[in-house]
Design a protein around this motif. Structure first.
Motif, PDB file in Angstrom:
ATOM      1  N   ALA A  49      11.496  -3.192  13.384  1.00 14.92           N
ATOM      2  CA  ALA A  49      12.176  -1.845  14.275  1.00 14.92           C
ATOM      3  C   ALA A  49      10.738  -1.712  14.573  1.00 14.92           C
ATOM      4  CB  ALA A  49      12.440  -1.281  13.359  1.00 14.92           C
ATOM      5  N   THR A  50      10.472  -0.055  15.793  1.00 20.71           N
ATOM      6  CA  THR A  50       9.229  -0.250  15.723  1.00 20.71           C
ATOM      7  C   THR A  50       9.935   2.216  16.135  1.00 20.71           C
ATOM      8  OG1 THR A  50       9.988  -0.042  18.018  1.00 20.71           O
ATOM      9  CG2 THR A  50       8.118  -1.874  17.761  1.00 20.71           C
ATOM     10  N   MET A  51      10.831   2.474  15.288  1.00 19.31           N
ATOM     11  CA  MET A  51      10.928   3.497  14.852  1.00 19.31           C
ATOM     12  C   MET A  51      11.382   3.530  13.982  1.00 19.31           C
ATOM     13  SD  MET A  51      10.773   4.748  17.973  1.00 19.31           S
ATOM     14  CE  MET A  51      11.836   6.561  18.457  1.00 19.31           C
ATOM     15  N   ARG A  52      10.978   3.142  13.176  1.00 22.09           N
ATOM     16  CA  ARG A  52      10.992   3.555  10.969  1.00 22.09           C
ATOM     17  C   ARG A  52       9.629   3.495  10.421  1.00 22.09           C
ATOM     18  NH1 ARG A  52      15.430   2.841   9.509  1.00 22.09           N
ATOM     19  NH2 ARG A  52      17.267   3.118  10.663  1.00 22.09           N
ATOM     20  N   MET A  53       9.773   3.605   9.338  1.00 19.78           N
ATOM     21  CA  MET A  53       8.492   3.604   8.775  1.00 19.78           C
ATOM     22  C   MET A  53       8.337   1.648   8.188  1.00 19.78           C
ATOM     23  SD  MET A  53       8.255   4.795   5.452  1.00 19.78           S
ATOM     24  CE  MET A  53       9.008   6.616   5.502  1.00 19.78           C
ATOM     25  N   ASP A  54       7.691   1.168   7.979  1.00 12.89           N
ATOM     26  CA  ASP A  54       7.404  -0.002   7.626  1.00 12.89           C
ATOM     27  C   ASP A  54       7.958  -0.786   5.975  1.00 12.89           C
ATOM     28  OD1 ASP A  54       6.382  -3.184   8.246  1.00 12.89           O
ATOM     29  OD2 ASP A  54       5.122  -2.987   6.452  1.00 12.89           O
ATOM     30  N   GLU A  55       7.834  -1.323   5.746  1.00 14.04           N
ATOM     31  CA  GLU A  55       8.550  -1.543   4.121  1.00 14.04           C
ATOM     32  C   GLU A  55       7.541  -1.365   3.303  1.00 14.04           C
ATOM     33  OE1 GLU A  55      12.389  -4.561   2.894  1.00 14.04           O
ATOM     34  OE2 GLU A  55      11.056  -5.297   5.280  1.00 14.04           O
ATOM     35  N   SER A  56       6.187  -1.356   3.892  1.00 14.78           N
ATOM     36  CA  SER A  56       5.129  -1.089   2.928  1.00 14.78           C
ATOM     37  C   SER A  56       4.492   0.451   2.764  1.00 14.78           C
ATOM     38  CB  SER A  56       4.055  -2.224   3.138  1.00 14.78           C
ATOM     39  OG  SER A  56       3.702  -1.456   4.260  1.00 14.78           O
ATOM     40  N   GLN A  57       5.372   1.372   3.521  1.00 13.66           N
ATOM     41  CA  GLN A  57       5.023   2.615   3.534  1.00 13.66           C
ATOM     42  C   GLN A  57       5.531   3.374   2.484  1.00 13.66           C
ATOM     43  OE1 GLN A  57       5.208   3.000   7.675  1.00 13.66           O
ATOM     44  NE2 GLN A  57       3.173   3.416   7.791  1.00 13.66           N
ATOM     45  N   LEU A  58       7.120   2.696   2.218  1.00 10.40           N
ATOM     46  CA  LEU A  58       8.434   3.560   1.267  1.00 10.40           C
ATOM     47  C   LEU A  58       7.125   4.301   0.377  1.00 10.40           C
ATOM     48  CD1 LEU A  58      10.565   4.792   1.600  1.00 10.40           C
ATOM     49  CD2 LEU A  58      11.171   2.519   0.011  1.00 10.40           C
ATOM     50  N   GLU A  59       6.967   3.746  -0.570  1.00  7.99           N
ATOM     51  CA  GLU A  59       6.749   3.626  -1.871  1.00  7.99           C
ATOM     52  C   GLU A  59       5.245   5.050  -1.507  1.00  7.99           C
ATOM     53  OE1 GLU A  59       3.439   2.236  -5.443  1.00  7.99           O
ATOM     54  OE2 GLU A  59       5.092   1.002  -4.344  1.00  7.99           O
ATOM     55  N   ASP A  60       4.186   4.693  -0.694  1.00  8.53           N
ATOM     56  CA  ASP A  60       3.613   6.267  -0.464  1.00  8.53           C
ATOM     57  C   ASP A  60       4.381   7.005   0.040  1.00  8.53           C
ATOM     58  OD1 ASP A  60       0.268   6.637  -0.089  1.00  8.53           O
ATOM     59  OD2 ASP A  60       0.955   6.363   1.458  1.00  8.53           O
ATOM     60  N   TYR A  61       4.946   7.037   0.812  1.00  8.85           N
ATOM     61  CA  TYR A  61       6.094   8.034   1.039  1.00  8.85           C
ATOM     62  C   TYR A  61       6.103   8.861   0.702  1.00  8.85           C
ATOM     63  CZ  TYR A  61       9.449  10.769   4.222  1.00  8.85           C
ATOM     64  OH  TYR A  61      10.315  11.480   5.103  1.00  8.85           O
TER      65      TYR A  61
END
Length: 69
Positions: A49-61
């Motif tokens: 998807a190009t309009m949602r964060m990457d799975e790898s970013q969730l923890e840092d978010y």
């Protein structure tokens, strides 16, 4: 004032850091600010998807917003 619809650069259609949004909200007199990024969704098909964060970013978010809270 309250705002519960704030996105960050992680969902690929906003600019600025979480801290910048928080400071701007405080300056503008907001009493509550909610972040509502489009969180990751794992697609078994391999679609990216190009309009949602990457799975790898969730923890840092989650960590970043928890610290700034």
């Amino acid at each position: 004032m309250k705002n519960y619809h704030t996105h960050t650069t992680r969902c690929m259609h906003a600019i600025g850091s979480e801290e910048e949004y928080i400071l701007a909200a405080i300056s503008a007199g907001y009493t509550e600010l909610g972040f509502s990024d489009h969180t990751p969704w794992h697609y078994d098909s391999g679609y990216h998807a190009t309009m949602r964060m990457d799975e790898s970013q969730l923890e840092d978010y989650v960590h970043t917003l928890s610290v700034l809270r």
